[in-house]
Design an enzyme around this catalytic site. Sequence first.
Site, PDB file in Angstrom:
ATOM      1  N   HIS A   1      44.865  44.039  29.403  1.00 35.12           N
ATOM      2  CA  HIS A   1      43.443  44.228  29.665  1.00 35.12           C
ATOM      3  C   HIS A   1      42.628  43.882  28.423  1.00 35.12           C
ATOM      4  O   HIS A   1      42.947  44.334  27.330  1.00 35.12           O
ATOM      5  CB  HIS A   1      43.211  45.688  30.055  1.00 35.12           C
ATOM      6  CG  HIS A   1      41.878  45.940  30.671  1.00 35.12           C
ATOM      7  ND1 HIS A   1      40.705  45.766  29.990  1.00 35.12           N
ATOM      8  CD2 HIS A   1      41.542  46.355  31.916  1.00 35.12           C
ATOM      9  CE1 HIS A   1      39.692  46.065  30.801  1.00 35.12           C
ATOM     10  NE2 HIS A   1      40.176  46.427  31.970  1.00 35.12           N
TER      11      HIS A   1
ATOM     12  N   ARG B   1      40.577  39.066  33.725  1.00 30.82           N
ATOM     13  CA  ARG B   1      41.208  39.733  32.587  1.00 30.82           C
ATOM     14  C   ARG B   1      42.175  38.860  31.801  1.00 30.82           C
ATOM     15  O   ARG B   1      42.171  38.878  30.574  1.00 30.82           O
ATOM     16  CB  ARG B   1      41.972  40.954  33.094  1.00 30.82           C
ATOM     17  CG  ARG B   1      41.026  41.976  33.600  1.00 30.82           C
ATOM     18  CD  ARG B   1      41.725  43.157  34.174  1.00 30.82           C
ATOM     19  NE  ARG B   1      40.700  44.112  34.580  1.00 30.82           N
ATOM     20  CZ  ARG B   1      40.959  45.256  35.180  1.00 30.82           C
ATOM     21  NH1 ARG B   1      42.200  45.597  35.465  1.00 30.82           N
ATOM     22  NH2 ARG B   1      39.983  46.063  35.504  1.00 30.82           N
TER      23      ARG B   1
END
Lengths: 251, 644
Positions: free
Chosen positions: B273, B337
């Site tokens: 992330h 992401r």
Amino acid sequence: MTLHLRIWRQAHAQASGRFVSYTVKDLSPDMSFLEMLDVLNEELTKKGEAPVEFDSDCREGICGTCGFVIDGVAHGPRRGRTVCQLYLRDFRDGQSVTLEPFRAKAFPVIQDLVVDRSAFERIIAAGGYISVDTGSAPDANSILIPKEVAEGAFDAAACIGCGACVAACPNASASLFVSAKIAHLALLPQGQPERHRRVLKMVAQMDRENFGNCSNHGECEAVCPKNISIKQIALMRREYLTEIWKNFRAL
Amino acid sequence: MTTLAASPKLISKAPSGPIESRWTRHVDALKLINPTNKRKFTILVVGTGLAGASAAASLAELGYHVKTFCLQDSPRRAHSIAAQGGINAAKNYRNDGDSVWRLFYDTIKGGDFRAREANVYRLAELSVHIIDQCVAQGVPFAREYGGLLDNRSFGGAQVSRTFYARGQTGQQLLLGAYSAMMRQVEAGRVELYPRREMLDLVLIHNQARGIICRNLVTGQLEAYVGDAVVLCTGGYGNAYFLATYAKNSNATAIWRCYKRGALFADPCFTQIHPTCIPVTGDYQSKLTLMSESLRNDGRVWVPKKKGDTRPPNEIPEDERDYYLERKYPGYGNLAPRDISSRAAKAVCDERRGVGASGKAVYLDFSDTIREKGLDYIKEQYGNLFEMYQHITAEDPYRVPMRIYPAVHYTMGGLWVDYNLMSTIPGLFVLGEANFSDHGANRLGASALMQGLADGYFIIPYTIGDYLADASLPKVKPDQREFRETQAEVEAKLKRLLAIQGDKTLLEFHRELGLLLWDYVGMARNAQGLQQAIEKIRHLRQEFWQNVKIPGSNDMLNKSLEMAGRVADFLELGELMALDALQREESCGAHFREEYQTPDGEALRNDERFSHVAAWEYAGEDQPPELHKEPLVFEFVKPTVRSYK
Ligand SMILES: Cc1cc2nc3c(=O)[nH]c(=O)nc-3n(C[C@H](O)[C@H](O)[C@H](O)COP(=O)(O)OP(=O)(O)OC[C@H]3O[C@@H](n4cnc5c(N)ncnc54)[C@H](O)[C@@H]3O)c2cc1C
Ligand code: SF4
Ligand code: FES
């Protein structure tokens, strides 16, 4: 930095516990308080001693798993935070710190700093829900909820079920926890149909669980990591008395 | 494209025909169990996160007898509680052109064409019911002044379809599912077994018929019998040690089922992330996510100059590189992401990273604060800003946040068919624990959606189809298969305790984590992966000779709990590297340096790798066997993913 710790050690529920002193050195102020305990446990393990058992999971203040008493205060010195959200910069180099488990009759100690909070589960099971079977819900936007109402319900729904309120209360009352759930659901339109029976059932279960009564000390609010307000207890009382009164008049 | 025949082990049961009606037609054809007979079936639901709690509640409402198990002292504390940003649903309340089709399309594309079309369409279709269900339960989603639900945007989408409850969406959704489950506890249809760790699966006639758990308070091993086992045990990202997961998240349940014959799909698909608080020291026990929703209002930048150590406010506007806006103007700061993470790594590799370690980029809110005011930011992200300040002791209202990518989610997991059943009959896998619908990269706000779709709306239908037909003779917890499995579990625990070496668990776990991060992280290559496999084997050997675990088996012993989990990570880590090695392409979060476009984007190879790679355990120290399920795209043509 260095910390001098006095920690409650108790081998199991039936054992008698005692405080044991430890000194932990070479700590960084950026370390979290639980990371400091990790360091201590590494040292104890290497020395062949039993590590200090404590509960934690998310380590970011949301799961409610962690919690013990630091220098007499549930969750320690920083208001609005859980134990896992404390950093060593919140302490002084060379400080002596005492750690003990949440103490309450309804929360028996399992080991060291780990306690059994399953009484909370039974209170929720008694009525802390809205009865809606999967699949039977109407379109989400068919229920209009003013923003202020949703926010108000949220403030109560933010409770993480950590139990610090019980540990802080001189009577070991669970009122803040229970009222948070009652308020969350009583404030929302979806919660109305069961509003009356919910408060009666949850309060009755709370009374069965060995929690004490609330006598307005306000210590719960002061330690609550989610800043749940004692106004929720007032709301719960109102709800409860209204019901009792209604039932009384119906007799 | 050459058509690959599916391994006979991997019959997906995904229906064919028009995509819009696949799920409805499938449901129509599923067998039903008469309401009074449902009581006779016991379902073991392992895990009480969003997937487990929603499944347990819904199955019990139908009349099944359910037992649930979780590691924490309360089911409400499952890792799902920490999800921050939101949950997607194709409600099109914003009138911005969203639809089930568009959510389906975005998810397939976001996953870089490595997920099953039929599953993803179903997920998008069910998303709308999830929001209805949660609102009815009393989940206090964000509202507008008119009383209607509010939305925000998440990465990889150009519409606003994310529902949220401040920065605590997971908490509120989980408390909703938990309360529905607790209602069934009161009704006597759900039994809770907290502080239990499932350590093995019991197979009888090759059907999942029970589990062996360790009671984490007493240390006793306990056997539970069921007619089906539903694993909802979450993801395995803690293999990397430092991750955004809760400390107890682990792979043990799925890994031990793998070793009992369930195939493990796409283990190398792990999500990193882009917006997490950077690592500060080697004592660190976990990393904290700063929700992707922040990218709605924050701008990501680094200095243009290498090694620029000036504080951010002294770097003038024209010396800043808003690299996401520059490279991906179509999506800007909301690029998916995998792409945002790699872009952050790239600028840090160029020595343009910020902060003491140089491994961070800025996420700057000053423009939004100027335009929309401080109150707006406080209301939208107040608790995230506070969390950031707690951890870093810096005030993000005044100085930009420093962020860096961190391990966050695992798209891989146990292989399941369209009914969510693994390759072991009677073993179902839901939520992050299965290999799921996200392909090679999960878009934000879609894990909550998937866990709840699985639990509320899929398993209640599909489990009946299995139970209706399966022959399920009565079994007892003291019969041979249970005793044998339990004896194996006990032997393993004793073996761990007997080693008494001189390295701690944390030392092993950290070492494994670094290996995986360096070699099986954001960028991978064949040589590194081969090295990783060697090194992990080594480390595993050393672990079994030299780990030191304190205490005994007959008490609460968190070190012993962790030991089993780290032992499993040491095996799984090798499989992750092996899977990454055999997938000679880049797709989504799996970036092989050898396969990239001239401008550094992932280069897929649909010819050879448009399939799910599912691994079958072949015995200790034996190479696992690879099976393939081809992925066929009839509705969305695989293209080069572009977010420019
Ligand atoms: C910080 C953070 C923020 C996130 N934010 C978002 C977001 O905004 N939107 C979104 O869509 N997704 C988000 N995600 C991802 C999402 O939260 C998870 O993927 C999802 O919640 C997983 O749910 P689950 O039910 O599959 O498993 P989990 O919630 O991980 O639950 C696992 C359960 O299994 C139990 N368990 C595990 N092993 C065993 C065992 N051996 N025996 C017994 N019990 C066991 C645990 O006790 C627990 O109850 C976020 C993730 C993180 C880390
Ligand atoms: S009311 Fe506050 S202190 Fe009490 S359980 Fe909830 S969060 Fe914890
Ligand atoms: S560990 Fe989750 S609140 Fe502290």
